[in-house]
Design a protein around this motif. Structure first.
Motif, mmCIF file in Angstrom:
data_model
loop_
_atom_site.group_PDB
_atom_site.id
_atom_site.type_symbol
_atom_site.label_atom_id
_atom_site.label_comp_id
_atom_site.label_asym_id
_atom_site.label_seq_id
_atom_site.Cartn_x
_atom_site.Cartn_y
_atom_site.Cartn_z
ATOM 1 N N GLN A 83 -0.254 -9.727 -6.149
ATOM 2 C CA GLN A 83 0.459 -11.559 -6.756
ATOM 3 C C GLN A 83 0.899 -11.904 -5.771
ATOM 4 O O GLN A 83 1.413 -13.160 -6.184
ATOM 5 C CB GLN A 83 1.713 -10.421 -7.727
ATOM 6 N N GLY A 84 1.039 -11.713 -4.661
ATOM 7 C CA GLY A 84 1.529 -13.032 -3.337
ATOM 8 C C GLY A 84 2.574 -12.819 -3.117
ATOM 9 O O GLY A 84 3.321 -13.228 -2.227
ATOM 10 N N LYS A 85 3.473 -11.931 -3.433
ATOM 11 C CA LYS A 85 4.810 -11.383 -3.606
ATOM 12 C C LYS A 85 5.399 -10.941 -2.075
ATOM 13 O O LYS A 85 5.665 -10.841 -1.358
ATOM 14 C CB LYS A 85 5.410 -10.796 -4.233
ATOM 15 N N MET A 86 3.854 -10.230 -1.558
ATOM 16 C CA MET A 86 4.228 -9.466 -0.288
ATOM 17 C C MET A 86 2.488 -9.269 0.802
ATOM 18 O O MET A 86 1.624 -9.913 0.181
ATOM 19 C CB MET A 86 4.071 -7.713 -0.753
ATOM 20 N N ASP A 87 3.309 -9.809 2.091
ATOM 21 C CA ASP A 87 1.846 -10.148 3.137
ATOM 22 C C ASP A 87 0.512 -8.521 2.346
ATOM 23 O O ASP A 87 1.108 -7.539 2.900
ATOM 24 C CB ASP A 87 2.177 -10.092 3.831
ATOM 25 N N TYR A 88 0.093 -8.901 1.931
ATOM 26 C CA TYR A 88 -1.454 -7.941 2.331
ATOM 27 C C TYR A 88 -1.543 -6.885 3.864
ATOM 28 O O TYR A 88 -1.629 -8.210 4.454
ATOM 29 C CB TYR A 88 -2.879 -8.800 2.258
ATOM 30 N N ASP A 89 -1.347 -6.237 3.402
ATOM 31 C CA ASP A 89 -2.261 -5.131 4.680
ATOM 32 C C ASP A 89 -2.775 -4.444 4.350
ATOM 33 O O ASP A 89 -2.759 -3.465 3.524
ATOM 34 C CB ASP A 89 0.105 -4.928 5.186
ATOM 35 N N ALA A 90 -3.820 -4.549 4.527
ATOM 36 C CA ALA A 90 -5.391 -3.340 4.507
ATOM 37 C C ALA A 90 -3.870 -1.956 4.727
ATOM 38 O O ALA A 90 -5.051 -1.127 3.960
ATOM 39 C CB ALA A 90 -6.391 -3.753 5.874
ATOM 40 N N GLU A 91 -4.334 -1.636 5.547
ATOM 41 C CA GLU A 91 -3.890 0.198 5.875
ATOM 42 C C GLU A 91 -3.086 0.416 5.350
ATOM 43 O O GLU A 91 -3.051 1.442 4.100
ATOM 44 C CB GLU A 91 -2.615 -0.119 7.245
ATOM 45 N N ALA A 92 -1.564 -0.555 4.135
ATOM 46 C CA ALA A 92 -0.636 0.028 3.591
ATOM 47 C C ALA A 92 -1.553 0.220 2.283
ATOM 48 O O ALA A 92 -1.288 0.892 1.516
ATOM 49 C CB ALA A 92 0.533 -1.576 3.766
ATOM 50 N N ALA A 93 -2.254 -0.649 1.825
ATOM 51 C CA ALA A 93 -3.121 -0.756 0.635
ATOM 52 C C ALA A 93 -3.822 -0.013 0.654
ATOM 53 O O ALA A 93 -3.741 1.032 -0.363
ATOM 54 C CB ALA A 93 -3.974 -2.292 0.056
ATOM 55 N N SER A 94 -5.047 0.389 1.416
ATOM 56 C CA SER A 94 -5.286 1.502 1.503
ATOM 57 C C SER A 94 -4.680 2.750 0.933
ATOM 58 O O SER A 94 -4.890 3.984 0.881
ATOM 59 C CB SER A 94 -6.314 1.939 2.918
ATOM 60 N N GLN A 95 -3.431 3.038 1.991
ATOM 61 C CA GLN A 95 -2.988 4.213 1.824
ATOM 62 C C GLN A 95 -1.928 4.818 0.354
ATOM 63 O O GLN A 95 -2.217 5.669 -0.203
ATOM 64 C CB GLN A 95 -1.632 4.349 2.877
ATOM 65 N N SER A 96 -1.900 3.714 0.111
ATOM 66 C CA SER A 96 -1.379 2.914 -1.508
ATOM 67 C C SER A 96 -2.237 3.695 -2.685
ATOM 68 O O SER A 96 -2.106 4.453 -3.359
ATOM 69 C CB SER A 96 -0.904 2.007 -1.607
ATOM 70 N N ALA A 97 -3.054 3.655 -2.347
ATOM 71 C CA ALA A 97 -4.713 3.703 -3.263
ATOM 72 C C ALA A 97 -4.899 4.604 -3.051
ATOM 73 O O ALA A 97 -4.882 5.727 -3.797
ATOM 74 C CB ALA A 97 -5.888 2.540 -2.360
ATOM 75 N N LYS A 98 -4.866 4.920 -1.745
ATOM 76 C CA LYS A 98 -5.217 7.031 -1.107
ATOM 77 C C LYS A 98 -4.107 7.842 -1.816
ATOM 78 O O LYS A 98 -4.591 9.149 -2.634
ATOM 79 C CB LYS A 98 -5.167 7.404 0.437
ATOM 80 N N ASP A 99 -3.356 7.782 -1.885
ATOM 81 C CA ASP A 99 -2.006 8.255 -2.505
ATOM 82 C C ASP A 99 -2.119 8.258 -4.027
ATOM 83 O O ASP A 99 -1.586 9.505 -4.626
ATOM 84 C CB ASP A 99 -0.494 7.972 -2.340
ATOM 85 N N LEU A 100 -2.301 7.245 -4.951
ATOM 86 C CA LEU A 100 -2.284 7.081 -6.559
ATOM 87 C C LEU A 100 -3.951 7.871 -6.571
ATOM 88 O O LEU A 100 -3.586 8.952 -7.530
ATOM 89 C CB LEU A 100 -3.355 5.629 -6.819
ATOM 90 N N MET A 101 -5.126 8.534 -5.687
ATOM 91 C CA MET A 101 -5.966 8.955 -5.734
ATOM 92 C C MET A 101 -5.859 10.806 -5.519
ATOM 93 O O MET A 101 -5.612 11.399 -6.390
ATOM 94 C CB MET A 101 -7.050 8.710 -4.939
ATOM 95 N N THR A 102 -4.484 11.051 -5.069
ATOM 96 C CA THR A 102 -3.906 12.015 -4.573
ATOM 97 C C THR A 102 -3.178 12.357 -6.181
ATOM 98 O O THR A 102 -3.345 13.407 -6.498
ATOM 99 C CB THR A 102 -3.030 12.465 -3.364
ATOM 100 N N LEU A 103 -2.524 11.474 -6.471
ATOM 101 C CA LEU A 103 -1.829 11.693 -7.446
ATOM 102 C C LEU A 103 -2.333 11.946 -9.046
ATOM 103 O O LEU A 103 -2.357 12.576 -9.760
ATOM 104 C CB LEU A 103 -0.604 10.374 -8.043
ATOM 105 N N ALA A 104 -3.291 11.467 -9.791
ATOM 106 C CA ALA A 104 -4.276 10.903 -9.931
ATOM 107 C C ALA A 104 -5.257 12.117 -10.689
ATOM 108 O O ALA A 104 -5.577 12.557 -11.104
ATOM 109 C CB ALA A 104 -5.438 10.214 -9.994
ATOM 110 N N GLY A 105 -5.222 13.465 -9.064
ATOM 111 C CA GLY A 105 -6.179 14.662 -9.216
ATOM 112 C C GLY A 105 -5.251 15.567 -9.460
ATOM 113 O O GLY A 105 -5.775 17.004 -9.362
ATOM 114 N N LEU A 106 -4.207 15.135 -9.836
ATOM 115 C CA LEU A 106 -3.092 16.026 -9.628
ATOM 116 C C LEU A 106 -3.263 17.382 -11.374
ATOM 117 O O LEU A 106 -4.099 15.902 -12.384
ATOM 118 C CB LEU A 106 -1.569 16.125 -10.046
#
Ligand code: HEC
Length: 152
Positions: free
Chosen positions: A49-72
């Motif tokens: 939503q443009g409320k926070m600067d895009y950060d490729a590393e942070a975005a990838s990490q959050s996506a990865k964490d969501l994947m971990t959670l989705a695998g529980l």
């Protein structure tokens, strides 16, 4: 890997068997699980939503964490007897969850697929992130609309 996780999601909806945890503890764990999902989603949403600067590393990490959670194995969090009718004030999980597990399963699969898709693009720039986050957010809302009460 993908196949394995999908079967986990499906198994997650067939909640049966004996559990040592009290119903209240189960509701607590379920809410904690979704709190973590929401925590990761918050920064992704803010970037989209443009409320926070895009950060490729942070975005990838959050996506990865969501994947971990989705695998529980989330069946543990959907033990019968833990709806908001059973535990008023402790949970917003509607009794409909337990009378319509196939529906919950469908929403869970849509969520899972959206997390997979997000992981494919999260590090590829804001223009790629935005629609993937939108897609994922839609799957949160779809499940909440049907299975989560608005208030305690
Ligand atoms: C398959 C259904 C489903 C999907 C998909 C889903 N949720 Fe939920 N969510 C629930 C249910 C049910 C609750 C209520 C849990 C309770 O109160 O016991 C909940 C509760 C929550 C809560 C409140 C937790 C608390 O402290 O009470 C947050 C935050 C949340 N979800 C975020 C999300 C986000 C963000 C997504 C998508 C990325 C998402 N959820 C996807 C079903 C779902």
């Amino acid at each position: 890997m993908k196949k394995l996780l999908i079967s986990t999601v499906i198994a997650a909806t067939a909640a049966t068997g004996a559990f040592a945890q009290s119903p209240s503890d189960t509701a607590k764990a379920r809410r904690a699980f979704y709190t973590l999902v929401g925590y990761e989603m918050a920064s992704l949403g803010a970037m989209a939503q443009g409320k926070m600067d895009y950060d490729a590393e942070a975005a990838s990490q959050s996506a990865k964490d969501l994947m971990t959670l989705a695998g529980l194995h989330t069946a543990d969090y959907y033990v019968p007897g833990t709806s908001n009718a059973d535990l008023p004030g402790e949970t917003r999980a509607k009794p409909e969850i337990w009378s319509d597990m196939a529906g919950v399963q469908e929403k869970g699969m849509a969520f899972y697929e959206a997390v997979v898709a997000l992981n494919e693009v999260a590090g590829n720039g804001l223009d790629a992130l935005r629609p993937a986050v939108g897609q994922l957010g839609g799957t949160c809302k779809a499940c909440h609309d049907d299975y989560r009460a608005k208030d305690f």
